[in-house]
Enzyme design. Structure first.
Site, PDB file in Angstrom:
ATOM      1  N   LYS A  94      36.594  32.989  34.274  1.00 11.71           N
ATOM      2  CA  LYS A  94      36.376  33.571  35.608  1.00 11.71           C
ATOM      3  C   LYS A  94      35.344  34.678  35.485  1.00 11.71           C
ATOM      4  CE  LYS A  94      39.403  36.462  37.758  1.00 11.71           C
ATOM      5  NZ  LYS A  94      38.550  37.652  37.910  1.00 11.71           N
ATOM      6  N   GLU A 163      38.975  38.738  46.718  1.00 10.52           N
ATOM      7  CA  GLU A 163      39.751  39.975  46.530  1.00 10.52           C
ATOM      8  C   GLU A 163      39.437  40.971  47.640  1.00 10.52           C
ATOM      9  OE1 GLU A 163      39.972  41.528  42.574  1.00 10.52           O
ATOM     10  OE2 GLU A 163      40.922  43.381  43.232  1.00 10.52           O
TER      11      GLU A 163
HETATM   12  O1  KIV Z   1      41.706  40.906  36.264  1.00  7.28           O
HETATM   13  C1  KIV Z   1      42.461  40.463  37.130  1.00  7.28           C
HETATM   14  O2  KIV Z   1      43.693  40.562  37.032  1.00  7.28           O
HETATM   15  C2  KIV Z   1      41.860  39.805  38.279  1.00  7.28           C
HETATM   16  C3  KIV Z   1      42.759  39.461  39.412  1.00  7.28           C
HETATM   17  C4  KIV Z   1      43.178  40.677  40.102  1.00  7.28           C
HETATM   18  C5  KIV Z   1      42.126  38.474  40.321  1.00  7.28           C
HETATM   19  O3  KIV Z   1      40.699  39.586  38.291  1.00  7.28           O
END
Ligand code: KIV
Length: 266
Positions: A94, A163
């Site tokens: 991600k 977010e």
């Molecule tokens: O780092 C994380 O936990 C995240 C989530 C809040 C989406 O990116």
């Protein structure tokens, strides 16, 4: 989706039926004690991803790309995404960003690595946003987010985290995209939701974001239990023979007799 950073959170998350676990760079705050995600290094995410993948069987494991591990060059992004997959054992990565990061997403996807995008309030840019503020409430920022969402989808992201996006806009984005949106603080109309393990369980001592529902006050329960433990040790109520291990009486007598001879010799 739920964050997981260690064997306990990964085991509990998977056992509860969470289909996707995120080794998020939020570990910088809830595990490492920083006040932002910026100090998190790639090596930290690799280390925690190894733990999470070691104890899970079915959940999809997504590893976060930390601050400045994909922004310097395409080559840097490819190398680091590859390390999260190869060394960490992640199933996907991600990364944060919209239109501007789309070429990077495209390249990583073309290399065979599934990418989850992350737009809206992207915590790695928190100082640029000037704090954790809801995004997309003005015409320009709403249009910008719609363009970001379309760009990451076109680049090949398989899902996108929204977010702190204003709920009606998050709904519009969800309706317009073919890929699933995964909301955090973005209302009930996203295709899925993600939350931080510690927020749901009330485990983080100094902070609980408004967008999280605290399902239990595990922090208070744990603290009460540990206070009792300290008290029991101090007062001799713990341990008792119930938590101890005995031994054969004859052996004990023989050893005691040795001791008696030693004393007599002195
Ligand atoms: O780092 C994380 O936990 C995240 C989530 C809040 C989406 O990116």
């Amino acid at each position: 989706m739920l964050t997981a950073y260690d064997a306990t959170s990964a085991y509990l998350g998977e056992a509860s039926g969470v289909p996707m676990l995120l080794v998020g760079d939020s570990l910088g705050m809830v595990i490492q004690g920083h006040d932002s995600t910026l100090p998190v290094k790639l090596e930290h995410i690799i280390y925690h991803t190894q733990i999470v993948t070691r104890v899970t069987k079915h959940a999809m494991i997504v590893a976060d790309m930390p601050f400045m591990t994909y922004n310097a060059s395409l080559e840097q992004a490819m190398t680091n995404a590859g390390r999260l997959m190869q060394e960490g054992g992640a199933n996907a990565v991600k990364l944060e960003g919209g239109e501007w990061i789309a070429p990077t997403i495209r390249q990583i996807v073309q290399a065979g690595i599934p990418v989850m995008a992350h737009i809206g309030l992207t915590p790695q840019s928190v100082y640029q946003f000037g704090g954790f503020r809801v995004q997309g409430r003005e015409v320009e920022s709403a249009r910008h987010l719609l363009r970001d969402a379309a760009a990451v989808q076109d680049a090949g992201a398989f899902a996108v985290v929204l977010e702190l996006v204003a709920a009606p806009l998050a709904q519009m984005i969800t309706e317009r995209l073919d890929i699933p949106t995964i909301g955090i603080g973005s209302g009930p109309h996203c295709a899925g939701q993600v939350q931080v393990f510690h927020d749901l369980l009330g485990l983080f001592p100094t902070f609980g974001p408004r967008h999280a529902r605290q399902y239990t006050d595990a922090g208070a329960a744990v603290q009460a239990a540990l206070t009792q433990y300290v008290e029991d040790v101090k007062t001799g109520r713990f341990p008792t023979m119930e938590q101890a291990f005995g031994m054969n009486e004859d052996i004990l007598a023989a050893v005691r007799a040795d001791g008696a001879e030693d004393h007599a010799d002195r």
